[in-house]
Design an enzyme around this catalytic site. Structure first.
Site, PDB file in Angstrom:
ATOM      1  N   LYS A 184      29.004   1.964 -29.971  1.00 50.96           N
ATOM      2  CA  LYS A 184      29.337   2.961 -28.935  1.00 50.96           C
ATOM      3  C   LYS A 184      28.274   3.109 -27.832  1.00 50.96           C
ATOM      4  O   LYS A 184      28.101   4.178 -27.250  1.00 50.96           O
ATOM      5  CB  LYS A 184      29.637   4.344 -29.542  1.00 50.96           C
ATOM      6  CG  LYS A 184      30.613   4.346 -30.675  1.00 50.96           C
ATOM      7  CD  LYS A 184      31.774   3.416 -30.512  1.00 50.96           C
ATOM      8  CE  LYS A 184      32.765   3.846 -29.460  1.00 50.96           C
ATOM      9  NZ  LYS A 184      33.796   2.777 -29.261  1.00 50.96           N
ATOM     10  N   TRP A 210      31.602  -3.131 -22.478  1.00 49.09           N
ATOM     11  CA  TRP A 210      31.284  -3.218 -21.041  1.00 49.09           C
ATOM     12  C   TRP A 210      30.370  -4.433 -20.798  1.00 49.09           C
ATOM     13  O   TRP A 210      30.660  -5.289 -19.964  1.00 49.09           O
ATOM     14  CB  TRP A 210      30.599  -1.917 -20.625  1.00 49.09           C
ATOM     15  CG  TRP A 210      30.397  -1.705 -19.162  1.00 49.09           C
ATOM     16  CD1 TRP A 210      30.849  -2.508 -18.145  1.00 49.09           C
ATOM     17  CD2 TRP A 210      29.710  -0.610 -18.553  1.00 49.09           C
ATOM     18  NE1 TRP A 210      30.484  -1.976 -16.935  1.00 49.09           N
ATOM     19  CE2 TRP A 210      29.791  -0.817 -17.154  1.00 49.09           C
ATOM     20  CE3 TRP A 210      29.048   0.523 -19.022  1.00 49.09           C
ATOM     21  CZ2 TRP A 210      29.214   0.071 -16.238  1.00 49.09           C
ATOM     22  CZ3 TRP A 210      28.477   1.412 -18.115  1.00 49.09           C
ATOM     23  CH2 TRP A 210      28.555   1.189 -16.738  1.00 49.09           C
ATOM     24  N   HIS A 261      26.426  -5.803 -33.957  1.00 52.60           N
ATOM     25  CA  HIS A 261      25.805  -4.472 -34.034  1.00 52.60           C
ATOM     26  C   HIS A 261      24.670  -4.497 -35.052  1.00 52.60           C
ATOM     27  O   HIS A 261      24.166  -3.420 -35.445  1.00 52.60           O
ATOM     28  CB  HIS A 261      26.837  -3.425 -34.475  1.00 52.60           C
ATOM     29  CG  HIS A 261      27.841  -3.054 -33.428  1.00 52.60           C
ATOM     30  ND1 HIS A 261      27.512  -2.868 -32.104  1.00 52.60           N
ATOM     31  CD2 HIS A 261      29.179  -2.812 -33.496  1.00 52.60           C
ATOM     32  CE1 HIS A 261      28.589  -2.538 -31.421  1.00 52.60           C
ATOM     33  NE2 HIS A 261      29.611  -2.497 -32.245  1.00 52.60           N
ATOM     34  N   SER A 304      30.521   9.714 -28.789  1.00 54.20           N
ATOM     35  CA  SER A 304      31.452   8.598 -28.650  1.00 54.20           C
ATOM     36  C   SER A 304      31.807   8.014 -30.017  1.00 54.20           C
ATOM     37  O   SER A 304      32.973   7.699 -30.287  1.00 54.20           O
ATOM     38  CB  SER A 304      30.811   7.523 -27.768  1.00 54.20           C
ATOM     39  OG  SER A 304      31.660   6.420 -27.611  1.00 54.20           O
ATOM     40  N   TYR A 352      22.492   2.040 -20.992  1.00 56.44           N
ATOM     41  CA  TYR A 352      23.826   2.454 -20.522  1.00 56.44           C
ATOM     42  C   TYR A 352      23.689   3.380 -19.304  1.00 56.44           C
ATOM     43  O   TYR A 352      24.407   3.240 -18.324  1.00 56.44           O
ATOM     44  CB  TYR A 352      24.552   3.168 -21.673  1.00 56.44           C
ATOM     45  CG  TYR A 352      25.950   3.662 -21.361  1.00 56.44           C
ATOM     46  CD1 TYR A 352      27.064   2.854 -21.591  1.00 56.44           C
ATOM     47  CD2 TYR A 352      26.160   4.949 -20.849  1.00 56.44           C
ATOM     48  CE1 TYR A 352      28.354   3.314 -21.308  1.00 56.44           C
ATOM     49  CE2 TYR A 352      27.436   5.410 -20.571  1.00 56.44           C
ATOM     50  CZ  TYR A 352      28.529   4.597 -20.802  1.00 56.44           C
ATOM     51  OH  TYR A 352      29.808   5.059 -20.524  1.00 56.44           O
ATOM     52  N   PHE A 394      40.060   4.128 -26.700  1.00 50.85           N
ATOM     53  CA  PHE A 394      38.815   3.366 -26.842  1.00 50.85           C
ATOM     54  C   PHE A 394      37.975   3.567 -25.586  1.00 50.85           C
ATOM     55  O   PHE A 394      36.781   3.844 -25.659  1.00 50.85           O
ATOM     56  CB  PHE A 394      39.109   1.868 -27.056  1.00 50.85           C
ATOM     57  CG  PHE A 394      37.847   1.091 -27.245  1.00 50.85           C
ATOM     58  CD1 PHE A 394      37.268   0.986 -28.493  1.00 50.85           C
ATOM     59  CD2 PHE A 394      37.183   0.535 -26.158  1.00 50.85           C
ATOM     60  CE1 PHE A 394      36.059   0.322 -28.659  1.00 50.85           C
ATOM     61  CE2 PHE A 394      35.982  -0.129 -26.315  1.00 50.85           C
ATOM     62  CZ  PHE A 394      35.424  -0.239 -27.574  1.00 50.85           C
ATOM     63  N   GLY A 396      33.493   7.333 -20.598  1.00 49.83           N
ATOM     64  CA  GLY A 396      32.612   6.438 -19.848  1.00 49.83           C
ATOM     65  C   GLY A 396      31.639   7.176 -18.943  1.00 49.83           C
ATOM     66  O   GLY A 396      31.426   6.783 -17.791  1.00 49.83           O
TER      67      GLY A 396
HETATM   68  P1  A3P Z   1      32.838   7.012 -24.422  1.00 51.24           P
HETATM   69  O1  A3P Z   1      33.460   7.157 -25.779  1.00 51.24           O
HETATM   70  O2  A3P Z   1      31.701   7.975 -24.207  1.00 51.24           O
HETATM   71  O3  A3P Z   1      33.836   7.058 -23.304  1.00 51.24           O
HETATM   72  P2  A3P Z   1      31.200   0.251 -27.289  1.00 51.24           P
HETATM   73  O4  A3P Z   1      31.862  -0.770 -26.432  1.00 51.24           O
HETATM   74  O5  A3P Z   1      29.794  -0.069 -27.651  1.00 51.24           O
HETATM   75  O6  A3P Z   1      32.052   0.614 -28.430  1.00 51.24           O
HETATM   76  O7  A3P Z   1      31.041   1.571 -26.391  1.00 51.24           O
HETATM   77  C1  A3P Z   1      32.162   2.324 -26.018  1.00 51.24           C
HETATM   78  C2  A3P Z   1      31.735   3.341 -24.982  1.00 51.24           C
HETATM   79  O8  A3P Z   1      31.465   2.654 -23.735  1.00 51.24           O
HETATM   80  C3  A3P Z   1      32.854   4.340 -24.690  1.00 51.24           C
HETATM   81  O9  A3P Z   1      32.182   5.551 -24.340  1.00 51.24           O
HETATM   82  C4  A3P Z   1      33.522   3.683 -23.490  1.00 51.24           C
HETATM   83  O10 A3P Z   1      34.306   4.556 -22.728  1.00 51.24           O
HETATM   84  C5  A3P Z   1      32.303   3.198 -22.719  1.00 51.24           C
HETATM   85  N1  A3P Z   1      32.632   2.155 -21.733  1.00 51.24           N
HETATM   86  C6  A3P Z   1      33.316   1.013 -21.940  1.00 51.24           C
HETATM   87  N2  A3P Z   1      33.469   0.342 -20.796  1.00 51.24           N
HETATM   88  C7  A3P Z   1      32.874   1.065 -19.828  1.00 51.24           C
HETATM   89  C8  A3P Z   1      32.708   0.903 -18.414  1.00 51.24           C
HETATM   90  N3  A3P Z   1      33.197  -0.135 -17.782  1.00 51.24           N
HETATM   91  N4  A3P Z   1      32.012   1.856 -17.747  1.00 51.24           N
HETATM   92  C9  A3P Z   1      31.504   2.935 -18.386  1.00 51.24           C
HETATM   93  N5  A3P Z   1      31.647   3.152 -19.720  1.00 51.24           N
HETATM   94  C10 A3P Z   1      32.321   2.230 -20.440  1.00 51.24           C
END
Ligand code: A3P
Length: 299
Positions: free
Chosen positions: A56, A61, A112, A142, A197, A259, A263
């Site tokens: 998370k 991304w 991870h 998250s 992030y 999911f 963000g």
């Molecule tokens: P939130 O739950 O706070 O929205 P992972 O990919 O490590 O599982 O992380 C998921 C988190 O990254 C989620 O956070 C998701 O919304 C956020 N995320 C994924 N793509 C993103 C993007 N392009 N820009 C910003 N946040 C992003």
């Protein structure tokens, strides 16, 4: 991409063994522990690229950014397969290992794992790795929603309970503090680019350029813009290749939480009680003191 492989991944996840286990004191999903010997003996190749993180933290991304960089910004090519097929999740199960082993070089692989559990062949091959870290408060929030939505994970019960389990380091993939500091220390010895992030949220172009330089790439302004557009939260949320909408509700119940949820930086303020915030800040101070690592909980 071979539909049989997609079906196999789905089947593996549908039948993922419930529960948790442990490898060298690190809490991991039982399914990861079951395939551990194969994971640990995984053979990295020259030219592999790894995206590593505590869950998370923005892994998906970064994985989309890395794939687009490897594909020289070709969005069509980046749509060649579902995200979890084109970037196999190393320790998840036999199928992802099988996909990784049959992929052409250069591969982008996701993990991870905490640094001490990385398969040794990655160090032997001196593989480039991008570690993405997120402030623990937003990461915890998250992860809480992810635990509720991912039906292969144990029920988190209450937020309060989840908060304590996070602090105990007993969530899947272990202790956040050990994870981020372990990878931080290792960057002096290995080819690790450490990205935050919060920095990506603040200035995604600046961070994208860091990653491009790390991978020895230099693109025109048009290509940079294309990558930024395709990897924006809005575009990724709407992209069925990456937003996990292909999974049935019995795996990811996105009616509970999507999911691609928010963000943002700072959503923790909507969840942490004042008392929890005090407890957390004390723990953070104790555990992070002298690490040289600094996280921002707002931008
Ligand atoms: P939130 O739950 O706070 O929205 P992972 O990919 O490590 O599982 O992380 C998921 C988190 O990254 C989620 O956070 C998701 O919304 C956020 N995320 C994924 N793509 C993103 C993007 N392009 N820009 C910003 N946040 C992003």
């Amino acid at each position: 991409m071979d539909p049989e492989i997609i079906e196999k991944v789905m089947q593996e996840l549908e039948n993922y063994p419930p529960g948790m286990g442990e490898i060298e004191g690190v809490a991991l999903l039982k399914g990861v522990c079951d395939v551990w010997d194969t994971v640990y003996n995984f053979q990295a190749r020259d030219g592999d690229i790894v995206v590593a993180s505590y869950p998370k933290s923005g892994t998906t991304w970064m994985q989309e950014i890395l794939d687009l960089i490897v594909q020289d910004g070709d969005v069509e090519k980046s749509q060649r397969a579902l995200g979890f097929i084109k970037v196999p999740f190393l320790e998840m199960g036999h199928t992802s290992l099988e996909v990784a082993n049959t992929m052409p070089t250069p591969r982008v692989l996701k993990t991870h794992l905490p640094i001490q559990l990385m398969p040794p062949s990655f160090w032997e091959k001196d593989v480039k790795m991008v570690y993405i870290a997120r402030n623990p408060k937003d990461c915890m929030v998250s992860y809480y929603y992810f635990y509720k939505m991912d039906q292969t994970l144990p029920d988190p019960e209450t937020w309060d309970n989840f908060f304590s389990t996070f602090l105990k380091g007993s969530l899947a993939w272990g202790d956040w503090f050990d994870h981020v500091t372990g990878w931080w220390k290792a960057r002096d010895e290995h080819k690790i680019l450490y990205i935050f992030y919060e920095d990506m949220i603040e200035d995604s172009r600046r961070e994208l350029c860091k990653v491009m330089r790390f991978l020895g790439k230099d693109f025109s302004e048009d290509v940079v813009k294309k990558i930024l557009h395709h990897t924006s939260f809005k575009a990724m949320k709407a992209n069925p290749m990456i937003n996990f909408s292909v999974f049935s509700e019995s795996i990811f119940d996105q009616s509970v939480s999507s999911f691609m949820r928010k963000g943002t930086v700072g959503d923790w303020k909507n969840h942490f009680l004042v008392s929890q915030n005090i407890i957390f800040d004390n723990e953070y101070k104790k555990k992070m003191e002298g690490s040289g690592l600094e996280f921002r909980t707002e931008v």
